[in-house]
Design an enzyme around this catalytic site. Structure first.
Site, mmCIF file in Angstrom:
data_model
loop_
_atom_site.group_PDB
_atom_site.id
_atom_site.type_symbol
_atom_site.label_atom_id
_atom_site.label_comp_id
_atom_site.label_asym_id
_atom_site.label_seq_id
_atom_site.Cartn_x
_atom_site.Cartn_y
_atom_site.Cartn_z
ATOM 1 N N ALA A 169 0.837 -1.201 0.000
ATOM 2 C CA ALA A 169 0.000 0.000 0.000
ATOM 3 C C ALA A 169 0.869 1.248 0.000
ATOM 4 O O ALA A 169 0.641 2.187 -0.784
ATOM 5 C CB ALA A 169 -0.926 -0.002 1.217
ATOM 6 N N ARG A 227 3.370 1.114 -3.485
ATOM 7 C CA ARG A 227 2.825 0.982 -4.840
ATOM 8 C C ARG A 227 1.434 1.584 -5.002
ATOM 9 O O ARG A 227 1.220 2.449 -5.840
ATOM 10 C CB ARG A 227 2.816 -0.501 -5.247
ATOM 11 C CG ARG A 227 4.197 -1.080 -5.422
ATOM 12 C CD ARG A 227 4.139 -2.410 -6.132
ATOM 13 N NE ARG A 227 5.465 -2.968 -6.323
ATOM 14 C CZ ARG A 227 5.705 -4.078 -7.001
ATOM 15 N NH1 ARG A 227 4.695 -4.752 -7.540
ATOM 16 N NH2 ARG A 227 6.937 -4.535 -7.143
ATOM 17 N N HIS A 247 -8.155 -11.525 4.358
ATOM 18 C CA HIS A 247 -8.858 -10.973 3.196
ATOM 19 C C HIS A 247 -10.353 -11.257 3.225
ATOM 20 O O HIS A 247 -11.173 -10.360 3.052
ATOM 21 C CB HIS A 247 -8.271 -11.541 1.902
ATOM 22 C CG HIS A 247 -6.922 -11.007 1.566
ATOM 23 N ND1 HIS A 247 -6.255 -11.365 0.406
ATOM 24 C CD2 HIS A 247 -6.100 -10.143 2.218
ATOM 25 C CE1 HIS A 247 -5.089 -10.733 0.370
ATOM 26 N NE2 HIS A 247 -4.972 -10.004 1.458
ATOM 27 N N LYS A 274 -4.002 -10.085 -3.907
ATOM 28 C CA LYS A 274 -4.052 -11.508 -4.226
ATOM 29 C C LYS A 274 -3.394 -12.314 -3.105
ATOM 30 O O LYS A 274 -2.501 -11.802 -2.422
ATOM 31 C CB LYS A 274 -3.409 -11.774 -5.586
ATOM 32 C CG LYS A 274 -1.959 -11.256 -5.725
ATOM 33 C CD LYS A 274 -0.953 -12.181 -5.096
ATOM 34 C CE LYS A 274 0.430 -11.628 -5.091
ATOM 35 N NZ LYS A 274 1.323 -12.337 -4.166
ATOM 36 N N ASP A 292 1.809 -16.657 -2.227
ATOM 37 C CA ASP A 292 2.545 -15.432 -2.542
ATOM 38 C C ASP A 292 3.109 -15.509 -3.956
ATOM 39 O O ASP A 292 2.497 -15.045 -4.903
ATOM 40 C CB ASP A 292 3.646 -15.213 -1.504
ATOM 41 C CG ASP A 292 4.266 -13.834 -1.612
ATOM 42 O OD1 ASP A 292 5.364 -13.737 -2.168
ATOM 43 O OD2 ASP A 292 3.649 -12.850 -1.171
ATOM 44 N N TYR A 327 16.718 -15.245 -7.194
ATOM 45 C CA TYR A 327 15.566 -14.568 -7.803
ATOM 46 C C TYR A 327 15.313 -15.061 -9.219
ATOM 47 O O TYR A 327 16.230 -15.215 -10.029
ATOM 48 C CB TYR A 327 15.821 -13.060 -7.823
ATOM 49 C CG TYR A 327 14.616 -12.256 -8.263
ATOM 50 C CD1 TYR A 327 13.542 -12.077 -7.412
ATOM 51 C CD2 TYR A 327 14.561 -11.689 -9.535
ATOM 52 C CE1 TYR A 327 12.436 -11.336 -7.797
ATOM 53 C CE2 TYR A 327 13.461 -10.943 -9.935
ATOM 54 C CZ TYR A 327 12.399 -10.773 -9.059
ATOM 55 O OH TYR A 327 11.307 -10.044 -9.451
#
Length: 350
Positions: free
Chosen positions: A15, A18, A78, A96, A176, A234
């Protein structure tokens, strides 16, 4: 039209870094309020956006001047707060996964539809133009008949107190990083995908699964191989492999707004790079949400198909982890029921 007045439930990292900047920058949205269980934290963040600070999420939902809410809370919270927001008459943009229970997700969409409200899951990468270009290349026969899809999203180890490692908050790699390759398969291969195998692995010292993979099959026989994790070097990419060539996309899921994508195409004419203009998937997501608010409904088919696939990955992975990651499945709170709250550094979802 007047800007859509948005309230934010929590001060999570996504939040702060972004979505709030995107809401503030958009001409058709206005940040109306920020809520936190920590009044000082709400005050500090609200000052940055010249909006109202609210102590507690329920208090924000009672604000009739707020038309829509953004829910960046941990996955386990959520469902309850999305439902509470819908009963309060708010349009909802939720991080999500919308929930970790496919049946609960379906009921929330049914509720939103019955109330004439937009409910949208915040999967941002699908709003980036690079994926439309990829689909056009496939449609133009650039790689022949599609045979296989591969996708991976994994990140290095995070601090031990990160919410992704907390089972009571529905942590775990599937909820995630796993959502991205699953949704990418739907976005690029279309509906009707089936899970034919899956694994979820819990790393030493972790209470949740930190790695996973899944094998999918499309109705036309296209295979999909997905890999995801929370304790890896990554990786953030996908590849479409056809009868005469292949397309590779790096930085597929979280490109910055100033990133100029490069699609790598190899076919019978040799390898080449297709350079695209930068695109802002966060701003595009805000635009899509505003359109859904004005329409009083948001697309739901892919979200529900995604929920089905995530459920099937859990089922195929076996009993060791199948019960982890489910948040109070089947429980439907009524308006006015006190709900749990979580935000701040220990619950900073990014």
């Amino acid at each position: 039209m007047a800007p859509v007045r948005i309230g934010v439930l929590g001060c999570a990292a996504i939040a702060r870094h972004r979505m709030l900047p995107a809401f503030a920058a958009a001409a058709d949205t206005e940040v109306a309020a920020v809520a936190s269980r920590d009044a000082a934290q709400a005050d500090a963040l609200a000052k940055e956006y010249d909006c109202r600070a609210v102590h507690g999420y329920a208090a924000l939902l009672r604000d009739d001047t707020v038309q829509a809410v953004y829910v960046p809370l941990p996955a386990a919270l959520h469902a309850d707060w999305v439902e509470a927001a819908l009963w309060a008459g708010k349009h909802v943009l939720a991080e999500k996964p919308l929930t970790t229970d496919r049946d609960r997700s379906a009921r929330l969409f049914e509720l939103a539809g019955s109330l004439g409200l937009a409910l949208m899951e915040n999967v941002m990468f699908i709003h980036h133009s690079q994926h439309a270009r990829v689909r056009q290349l496939v449609a133009d026969d650039a790689i022949g008949e599609l045979r296989a899809f591969q996708s991976a999203f994994a990140v290095p180890r995070l601090p031990g107190d990160d919410i992704r490692y907390r089972p009571e908050l529905d942590g775990g790699a599937l909820w995630d990083t796993g959502v991205y390759p699953v949704r990418a398969a739907l976005h690029l291969l279309g509906p009707g995908l089936q899970v034919v195998g899956a694994t979820l692995t819990r790393g030493t010292g972790y209470a949740v699964h930190t790695a996973g993979s899944a094998l999918l099959r499309s109705p036309g026989g296209i295979s999909g191989q997905l890999t995801f994790g929370l304790d890896h070097a990554y990786r953030n990419a996908y590849e479409l492999w056809g009868s005469t060539g292949r397309i590779t996309v790096d930085r597929a899921f979280t490109p910055p707004a100033d990133h100029a994508p490069v699609l790598r195409l190899e076919n019978r004419f040799g390898p080449r790079e297709i350079r695209l203009d930068p695109d802002d998937q966060v701003a595009n997501t805000v635009t899509a949400f505003v359109a859904a608010v004005h329409a009083g409904a948001a697309p739901r088919a892919d979200c529900l198909a995604q929920a089905d696939l995530l459920h099937e990955v859990l089922r195929h992975a076996g009993p060791m982890v199948s019960s982890a990651g489910w948040s109070q499945a089947g429980r439907i709170p009524h308006p006015g029921v006190a709900l749990p709250e979580c935000d701040g550094p220990s619950c900073a979802h990014s």
